[in-house]
Design an enzyme around this catalytic site. Structure first.
Site, PDB file in Angstrom:
ATOM      1  N   GLU A 129      29.073  32.261  23.461  1.00 44.02           N
ATOM      2  CA  GLU A 129      29.891  31.320  22.705  1.00 44.02           C
ATOM      3  C   GLU A 129      29.403  31.263  21.260  1.00 44.02           C
ATOM      4  OE1 GLU A 129      32.003  28.333  25.393  1.00 44.02           O
ATOM      5  OE2 GLU A 129      30.113  27.456  24.810  1.00 44.02           O
TER       6      GLU A 129
ATOM      7  N   ASN B  71      35.563  23.462  30.357  1.00 41.10           N
ATOM      8  CA  ASN B  71      34.565  22.452  29.968  1.00 41.10           C
ATOM      9  C   ASN B  71      35.289  21.323  29.240  1.00 41.10           C
ATOM     10  OD1 ASN B  71      32.438  20.985  28.900  1.00 41.10           O
ATOM     11  ND2 ASN B  71      31.951  22.500  27.305  1.00 41.10           N
ATOM     12  N   TRP B  72      35.405  20.192  29.923  1.00 36.36           N
ATOM     13  CA  TRP B  72      36.156  19.074  29.324  1.00 36.36           C
ATOM     14  C   TRP B  72      35.354  18.334  28.264  1.00 36.36           C
ATOM     15  CZ3 TRP B  72      38.484  16.288  34.273  1.00 36.36           C
ATOM     16  CH2 TRP B  72      39.395  17.152  34.893  1.00 36.36           C
ATOM     17  N   LYS B  73      34.086  18.630  28.148  1.00 35.44           N
ATOM     18  CA  LYS B  73      33.200  17.899  27.222  1.00 35.44           C
ATOM     19  C   LYS B  73      33.306  16.394  27.518  1.00 35.44           C
ATOM     20  CE  LYS B  73      34.115  21.555  23.972  1.00 35.44           C
ATOM     21  NZ  LYS B  73      33.805  22.092  22.670  1.00 35.44           N
TER      22      LYS B  73
ATOM     23  N   GLY C   4      35.705  25.044  19.210  1.00 33.96           N
ATOM     24  CA  GLY C   4      36.491  23.890  18.776  1.00 33.96           C
ATOM     25  C   GLY C   4      37.012  23.990  17.352  1.00 33.96           C
TER      26      GLY C   4
ATOM     27  N   SER D  64      37.431  28.668  21.294  1.00 32.98           N
ATOM     28  CA  SER D  64      38.847  28.593  20.931  1.00 32.98           C
ATOM     29  C   SER D  64      39.725  29.571  21.716  1.00 32.98           C
ATOM     30  CB  SER D  64      39.026  28.785  19.424  1.00 32.98           C
ATOM     31  OG  SER D  64      38.339  27.765  18.719  1.00 32.98           O
TER      32      SER D  64
ATOM     33  N   GLY E 131      37.256  25.145  26.275  1.00 30.42           N
ATOM     34  CA  GLY E 131      37.118  23.725  25.992  1.00 30.42           C
ATOM     35  C   GLY E 131      38.488  23.064  25.872  1.00 30.42           C
ATOM     36  N   GLY E 132      38.962  22.918  24.641  1.00 37.18           N
ATOM     37  CA  GLY E 132      40.193  22.178  24.354  1.00 37.18           C
ATOM     38  C   GLY E 132      41.379  22.577  25.223  1.00 37.18           C
TER      39      GLY E 132
ATOM     40  N   GLU F 128      26.622  22.435  21.737  1.00 34.29           N
ATOM     41  CA  GLU F 128      26.706  21.023  21.324  1.00 34.29           C
ATOM     42  C   GLU F 128      25.467  20.254  21.778  1.00 34.29           C
ATOM     43  OE1 GLU F 128      30.602  20.222  22.923  1.00 34.29           O
ATOM     44  OE2 GLU F 128      31.500  21.487  21.372  1.00 34.29           O
TER      45      GLU F 128
ATOM     46  N   HIS G  20      24.589  24.475  26.274  1.00 34.29           N
ATOM     47  CA  HIS G  20      25.787  24.475  25.416  1.00 34.29           C
ATOM     48  C   HIS G  20      25.361  24.175  23.976  1.00 34.29           C
ATOM     49  CE1 HIS G  20      29.664  23.430  23.706  1.00 34.29           C
ATOM     50  NE2 HIS G  20      30.215  24.051  24.740  1.00 34.29           N
TER      51      HIS G  20
HETATM   52  C1  PEP Z   1      33.355  25.084  24.778  1.00 31.53           C
HETATM   53  O1  PEP Z   1      33.281  23.879  24.762  1.00 31.53           O
HETATM   54  O2  PEP Z   1      32.508  25.723  25.420  1.00 31.53           O
HETATM   55  C2  PEP Z   1      34.448  25.747  24.053  1.00 31.53           C
HETATM   56  C3  PEP Z   1      34.494  27.040  24.071  1.00 31.53           C
HETATM   57  O3  PEP Z   1      35.351  24.928  23.414  1.00 31.53           O
HETATM   58  P1  PEP Z   1      36.744  25.364  22.716  1.00 31.53           P
HETATM   59  O4  PEP Z   1      37.468  26.251  23.711  1.00 31.53           O
HETATM   60  O5  PEP Z   1      37.461  24.093  22.456  1.00 31.53           O
HETATM   61  O6  PEP Z   1      36.396  26.127  21.477  1.00 31.53           O
END
Ligand code: PEP
Length: 261
Positions: A175, A11-13, A181, A221, A242-243, A105, A103
């Site tokens: 999650e 997930n690039w957000k 993040g 993460s 994500g990251g 966010e 999600h």
């Molecule tokens: C996400 O955006 O769903 C996520 C898990 O991000 P990150 O891996 O950066 O915590």
């Protein structure tokens, strides 16, 4: 070992414009090839911003890459007078296999409720796009030890009104909000506890075939150096990343570590 296919979804957000998306997908494809990974070992998905999807589609379909792609959100509405919304039928025309719904966010930034998430799932399923339903508790809820009840309630309400046949193929991403993040990761035991509880709830409400076939991911993460441990439980079928999915080579290294677990 389950026979569910390992799924690594990036997930690039709101990162990478369409030009950066092209270069990231190219580098990811090369790095996966170097790592000798293919679709017989895992499914790798990129989930870019809406404005990148056409470029990602052109690259993946044009070069016959085995990667899949999806969107980060979808409208509950059919096409019409809904300024700023993106219909599921548009995503389908662009060849999206997946769409992320609920999600944390979006729940936080846009006040998305479980009812709205359920409506988005309905819109996606009507276009044969697989929802990746995100659920998970806050830090406060974990500290109060209400995390399992809270997360299962999100699951129940987000899937209200569907039967087992409708939900076939859906992906659930656990999650924990406090791990997204932040660099904080749930322990493998935390991830396993919740994945097992989610599977048991699916079994109770929809029967064993759906519970046994549904892929449950962990997200929060996840990195190359912790993915193998997180995937230690038979109930955890992959990761929503994500990251660590923003760089093609890094995401490929994470996929390699996941396959090797
Ligand atoms: C996400 O955006 O769903 C996520 C898990 O991000 P990150 O891996 O950066 O915590």
């Amino acid at each position: 070992m389950s026979d569910r296919t390992l799924l690594l979804a990036g997930n690039w957000k709101m990162n990478h414009d369409h030009l950066e998306a092209i270069s990231t997908v190219q580098k990811l494809a090369w790095a996966l090839e170097d790592a000798k990974l293919d679709e017989s070992q895992c499914e790798v998905v990129v989930i870019p911003p809406f404005t990148d999807i056409r470029s990602v589609q052109t690259l993946i379909q044009g070069d016959k890459l085995w990667l899949r792609y999806g969107a980060q959100d979808v409208s509950r509405h059919a096409p019409g007078a809904h300024t700023g919304e993106i219909a599921a039928s548009f995503l389908s025309r662009l060849g999206c296999t997946y769409v992320v719904v609920g999600h944390s966010e979006r729940r936080a930034d846009n006040h998305e409720t479980n009812d709205l998430v359920a409506a988005k799932i309905k819109a996606a399923l009507a276009q044969e796009i697989t929802p990746i339903l995100c659920i998970g508790e806050s830090l406060e809820q974990r500290q109060e030890k209400t995390h399992v009840d809270f997360t299962l309630n999100q699951l129940d309400e987000s899937l209200a009104g569907f039967d087992a046949a409708a939900l076939e193929g859906i992906v659930i991403a656990y999650e924990p909000v406090w791990a997204i993040g932040t660099g904080e990761t749930a322990t493998a035991a935390d991830a396993a506890e919740m994945a097992t509880a989610i599977r048991a709830r699916l079994d109770e409400k929809y029967g064993s075939p759906l519970a046994a076939s549904t892929r449950i991911l962990y997200g929060g993460s996840v990195k190359t150096d912790n993915v193998a441990e997180i995937l230690g439980s038979d109930d955890v079928d992959g990761a929503l990343v994500g990251g660590a999915s923003l760089s093609g080579p890094d995401f490929a290294a994470l996929c390699k570590a996941a396959v090797a677990k």
